[in-house]
Motif scaffolding. Sequence first.
Motif, PDB file in Angstrom:
ATOM      1  N   SER A 132      -7.071  -3.626  -0.338  1.00  0.00           N
ATOM      2  CA  SER A 132      -5.796  -3.804   0.363  1.00  0.00           C
ATOM      3  C   SER A 132      -4.624  -3.322  -0.475  1.00  0.00           C
ATOM      4  O   SER A 132      -3.680  -2.705   0.050  1.00  0.00           O
ATOM      5  CB  SER A 132      -5.603  -5.276   0.733  1.00  0.00           C
ATOM      6  OG  SER A 132      -6.592  -5.692   1.653  1.00  0.00           O
ATOM      7  N   LEU A 133      -4.669  -3.596  -1.779  1.00  0.00           N
ATOM      8  CA  LEU A 133      -3.592  -3.131  -2.670  1.00  0.00           C
ATOM      9  C   LEU A 133      -3.500  -1.610  -2.666  1.00  0.00           C
ATOM     10  O   LEU A 133      -2.410  -1.039  -2.594  1.00  0.00           O
ATOM     11  CB  LEU A 133      -3.832  -3.649  -4.088  1.00  0.00           C
ATOM     12  CG  LEU A 133      -3.670  -5.154  -4.302  1.00  0.00           C
ATOM     13  CD1 LEU A 133      -4.136  -5.540  -5.705  1.00  0.00           C
ATOM     14  CD2 LEU A 133      -2.213  -5.568  -4.099  1.00  0.00           C
ATOM     15  N   ASP A 134      -4.649  -0.955  -2.735  1.00  0.00           N
ATOM     16  CA  ASP A 134      -4.645   0.504  -2.762  1.00  0.00           C
ATOM     17  C   ASP A 134      -4.216   1.089  -1.420  1.00  0.00           C
ATOM     18  O   ASP A 134      -3.466   2.075  -1.368  1.00  0.00           O
ATOM     19  CB  ASP A 134      -6.036   1.024  -3.133  1.00  0.00           C
ATOM     20  CG  ASP A 134      -6.375   0.820  -4.604  1.00  0.00           C
ATOM     21  OD1 ASP A 134      -5.477   0.442  -5.376  1.00  0.00           O
ATOM     22  OD2 ASP A 134      -7.550   1.034  -4.978  1.00  0.00           O
ATOM     23  N   LEU A 135      -4.673   0.481  -0.320  1.00  0.00           N
ATOM     24  CA  LEU A 135      -4.252   0.968   0.989  1.00  0.00           C
ATOM     25  C   LEU A 135      -2.738   0.859   1.160  1.00  0.00           C
ATOM     26  O   LEU A 135      -2.093   1.758   1.717  1.00  0.00           O
ATOM     27  CB  LEU A 135      -4.961   0.183   2.094  1.00  0.00           C
ATOM     28  CG  LEU A 135      -6.438   0.512   2.341  1.00  0.00           C
ATOM     29  CD1 LEU A 135      -7.046  -0.480   3.317  1.00  0.00           C
ATOM     30  CD2 LEU A 135      -6.601   1.941   2.878  1.00  0.00           C
ATOM     31  N   ALA A 136      -2.175  -0.225   0.666  1.00  0.00           N
ATOM     32  CA  ALA A 136      -0.722  -0.387   0.753  1.00  0.00           C
ATOM     33  C   ALA A 136      -0.011   0.658  -0.091  1.00  0.00           C
ATOM     34  O   ALA A 136       1.037   1.195   0.305  1.00  0.00           O
ATOM     35  CB  ALA A 136      -0.336  -1.795   0.317  1.00  0.00           C
ATOM     36  N   ALA A 137      -0.556   0.956  -1.273  1.00  0.00           N
ATOM     37  CA  ALA A 137       0.070   1.950  -2.148  1.00  0.00           C
ATOM     38  C   ALA A 137      -0.018   3.350  -1.541  1.00  0.00           C
ATOM     39  O   ALA A 137       0.934   4.136  -1.640  1.00  0.00           O
ATOM     40  CB  ALA A 137      -0.602   1.920  -3.517  1.00  0.00           C
ATOM     41  N   VAL A 138      -1.153   3.659  -0.910  1.00  0.00           N
ATOM     42  CA  VAL A 138      -1.309   4.973  -0.285  1.00  0.00           C
ATOM     43  C   VAL A 138      -0.477   5.070   0.992  1.00  0.00           C
ATOM     44  O   VAL A 138       0.029   6.149   1.349  1.00  0.00           O
ATOM     45  CB  VAL A 138      -2.806   5.244   0.002  1.00  0.00           C
ATOM     46  CG1 VAL A 138      -2.988   6.554   0.760  1.00  0.00           C
ATOM     47  CG2 VAL A 138      -3.598   5.271  -1.295  1.00  0.00           C
ATOM     48  N   ALA A 139      -0.321   3.945   1.681  1.00  0.00           N
ATOM     49  CA  ALA A 139       0.579   3.820   2.838  1.00  0.00           C
ATOM     50  C   ALA A 139       0.292   4.839   3.935  1.00  0.00           C
ATOM     51  O   ALA A 139       1.216   5.333   4.604  1.00  0.00           O
ATOM     52  CB  ALA A 139       2.035   3.925   2.383  1.00  0.00           C
ATOM     53  N   GLY A 140      -0.980   5.186   4.126  1.00  0.00           N
ATOM     54  CA  GLY A 140      -1.344   6.067   5.218  1.00  0.00           C
ATOM     55  C   GLY A 140      -1.025   7.526   5.006  1.00  0.00           C
ATOM     56  O   GLY A 140      -1.226   8.349   5.902  1.00  0.00           O
ATOM     57  N   LYS A 141      -0.528   7.877   3.812  1.00  0.00           N
ATOM     58  CA  LYS A 141      -0.151   9.270   3.569  1.00  0.00           C
ATOM     59  C   LYS A 141      -1.347  10.173   3.297  1.00  0.00           C
ATOM     60  O   LYS A 141      -1.263  11.387   3.482  1.00  0.00           O
ATOM     61  CB  LYS A 141       0.839   9.333   2.406  1.00  0.00           C
ATOM     62  CG  LYS A 141       2.150   8.616   2.693  1.00  0.00           C
ATOM     63  CD  LYS A 141       3.055   8.611   1.477  1.00  0.00           C
ATOM     64  CE  LYS A 141       4.350   7.846   1.776  1.00  0.00           C
ATOM     65  NZ  LYS A 141       5.220   7.740   0.571  1.00  0.00           N
ATOM     66  N   LYS A 142      -2.440   9.578   2.831  1.00  0.00           N
ATOM     67  CA  LYS A 142      -3.667  10.313   2.561  1.00  0.00           C
ATOM     68  C   LYS A 142      -4.854   9.447   2.981  1.00  0.00           C
ATOM     69  O   LYS A 142      -4.721   8.245   3.204  1.00  0.00           O
ATOM     70  CB  LYS A 142      -3.807  10.643   1.058  1.00  0.00           C
ATOM     71  CG  LYS A 142      -2.646  11.425   0.466  1.00  0.00           C
ATOM     72  CD  LYS A 142      -2.607  12.854   0.979  1.00  0.00           C
ATOM     73  CE  LYS A 142      -1.435  13.613   0.356  1.00  0.00           C
ATOM     74  NZ  LYS A 142      -1.341  15.013   0.864  1.00  0.00           N
ATOM     75  N   ALA A 143      -6.034  10.069   3.053  1.00  0.00           N
ATOM     76  CA  ALA A 143      -7.255   9.285   3.188  1.00  0.00           C
ATOM     77  C   ALA A 143      -7.527   8.583   1.858  1.00  0.00           C
ATOM     78  O   ALA A 143      -7.086   9.031   0.792  1.00  0.00           O
ATOM     79  CB  ALA A 143      -8.419  10.196   3.562  1.00  0.00           C
ATOM     80  N   TYR A 144      -8.255   7.476   1.933  1.00  0.00           N
ATOM     81  CA  TYR A 144      -8.531   6.675   0.724  1.00  0.00           C
ATOM     82  C   TYR A 144     -10.010   6.312   0.703  1.00  0.00           C
ATOM     83  O   TYR A 144     -10.594   5.964   1.739  1.00  0.00           O
ATOM     84  CB  TYR A 144      -7.684   5.401   0.733  1.00  0.00           C
ATOM     85  CG  TYR A 144      -8.112   4.375  -0.282  1.00  0.00           C
ATOM     86  CD1 TYR A 144      -7.822   4.546  -1.631  1.00  0.00           C
ATOM     87  CD2 TYR A 144      -8.828   3.245   0.107  1.00  0.00           C
ATOM     88  CE1 TYR A 144      -8.227   3.605  -2.577  1.00  0.00           C
ATOM     89  CE2 TYR A 144      -9.229   2.291  -0.825  1.00  0.00           C
ATOM     90  CZ  TYR A 144      -8.930   2.484  -2.165  1.00  0.00           C
ATOM     91  OH  TYR A 144      -9.338   1.556  -3.092  1.00  0.00           O
ATOM     92  N   MET A 145     -10.620   6.394  -0.474  1.00  0.00           N
ATOM     93  CA  MET A 145     -12.012   5.967  -0.629  1.00  0.00           C
ATOM     94  C   MET A 145     -12.192   5.270  -1.967  1.00  0.00           C
ATOM     95  O   MET A 145     -11.407   5.469  -2.910  1.00  0.00           O
ATOM     96  CB  MET A 145     -12.973   7.152  -0.531  1.00  0.00           C
ATOM     97  CG  MET A 145     -12.978   8.064  -1.753  1.00  0.00           C
ATOM     98  SD  MET A 145     -14.273   9.334  -1.623  1.00  0.00           S
ATOM     99  CE  MET A 145     -14.219  10.012  -3.297  1.00  0.00           C
TER     100      MET A 145
END
Length: 499
Positions: free
Chosen positions: A287-300
């Motif tokens: 959740s912390l990483d998803l918030a930091a990425v904020a939908g600007k890129k894909a995350y894995m």
Amino acid sequence: MCHRQTFAAVALLCVFAGQAFGSFDNYITREGSRLYDGDEVFRFAGIHMPELHRIEDDAKGVCKADPRGWGQYFKWPTPQEQENWIKSLVRTGHKAMRVYVLSVATPFDNACGRETHILPPTEPGGMPVLNETAMRHYDRLIALADEYQLRLILPFIDHWQWWGGREQLAAFYGESGDDFYRLESQTYKAYTHIITQVLTRKNTLTGRPYNREKAIMAWETGNELKGSTAEFVRETAALIKRIAPDQLVVDGTYLKIIPESLTDPNVDIISNHFYTTNNNNRPEQVSLDLAAVAGKKAYMVGEFGLRDAAGLHEIMQAVVFADYQGHKASGAFIWGGRGHRHNGGFYWHREYTGHFSYHLPGFPEGESNQEQAVIDLVRLAQAQQNGQSSPPPLPVPEPPVLREITEAGTLRWLGAPVGRHYRVERSVRRRCLGFIPCWSEWITRASGLSDGIQQYDPAQAPLYLDEQLPPGLYRYRVFAGNESGESAPSNIQTFRVER
């Protein structure tokens, strides 16, 4: 028509005849935080199998000629091993796999009997050379992934020394490992030269350059690149996209998210690795990483693991369900697994935490490692990503491959993908009516045999020993089974016990 038999035997013939194997229709693409296979959202979960192109043979122990103390014996996989492992992944629900880096030469390789992908320059100050032998195994990895429908994430160079990484590359030029991240260095120039060579290499099996291989989902700048800077990622990602515009780029930065990568048009995927030693091996980190990425890129989550199954399940469930303003993780891999040996059993690795590598599809011998529970939680996540509440049954195994019998009653075989247990049958040569030689009926000699032994040493034990055989001519075959059924019989091997 080019009929498919054994991949390694006919692949080149099929390519030259203009016949394609099963191949992907689409590249994996990205829109915002989502990956797509055509019009379908593409998500994945798996057991990380790092050694699909180079094997660390732990059964041989540590090479004492390597002064680093942990330098191991490495070898190349056989064609049957590579095909077997990829089948095992696909048939347990894996859609994608991140493998390990390209290995870099060290001064100790000859003494340890090992080869690497990247060789030193042939003249002082020159550029590194790709080892053609090594790259042909890489060719086969890509060709098999294309045939069996497995997407690949391929990192270039390691931050660490395990397979030879940035420090070993820098040593070619008398520079330090930190110079790898410095754009003006000879080491960075060598790194970009390697990237260019790899992306433009023509696959000797498919006939396509790597930058046109749809099986390659993404290129990763490297493994756990702790020293990445915004400038390093910007220049490296731009180079990759310039040569391979249809393939994705993963920022291989480790334990941090570089803000500039979130707006860099050449970066598609932000990755993180979770381990207890880094104080981030918990579901909240997703959740912390998803918030930091904020939908600007894909995350894995490129790697996580080395903890109990319950904790791994919580993290994997967060990968599946955690949501930041409609944005979810694309996927994750649990570290780490190993595949079948050519002549029986599995390769294995013991981590500093005491955890052993996982073996698909899971075996009772891995109970102390919670092997089955870990594989089951991965398969559940795969099903949930596909909108299902539970994973589908495993397919019935294909036949194992019984190896030549060189000692009386001593049987070894290449295990079947998704096989859990094995049954051995024997037939004996007899004299029938008119003294015409014939064979007895097949009789089961053993059942419920496992090839999932932890720390298996192929030099010490066969998978099955048929003891106290009187003189005569014997033939054997083996069946693989799992909860879905039993395979057809293996090939037959014959052995004569002399008087």
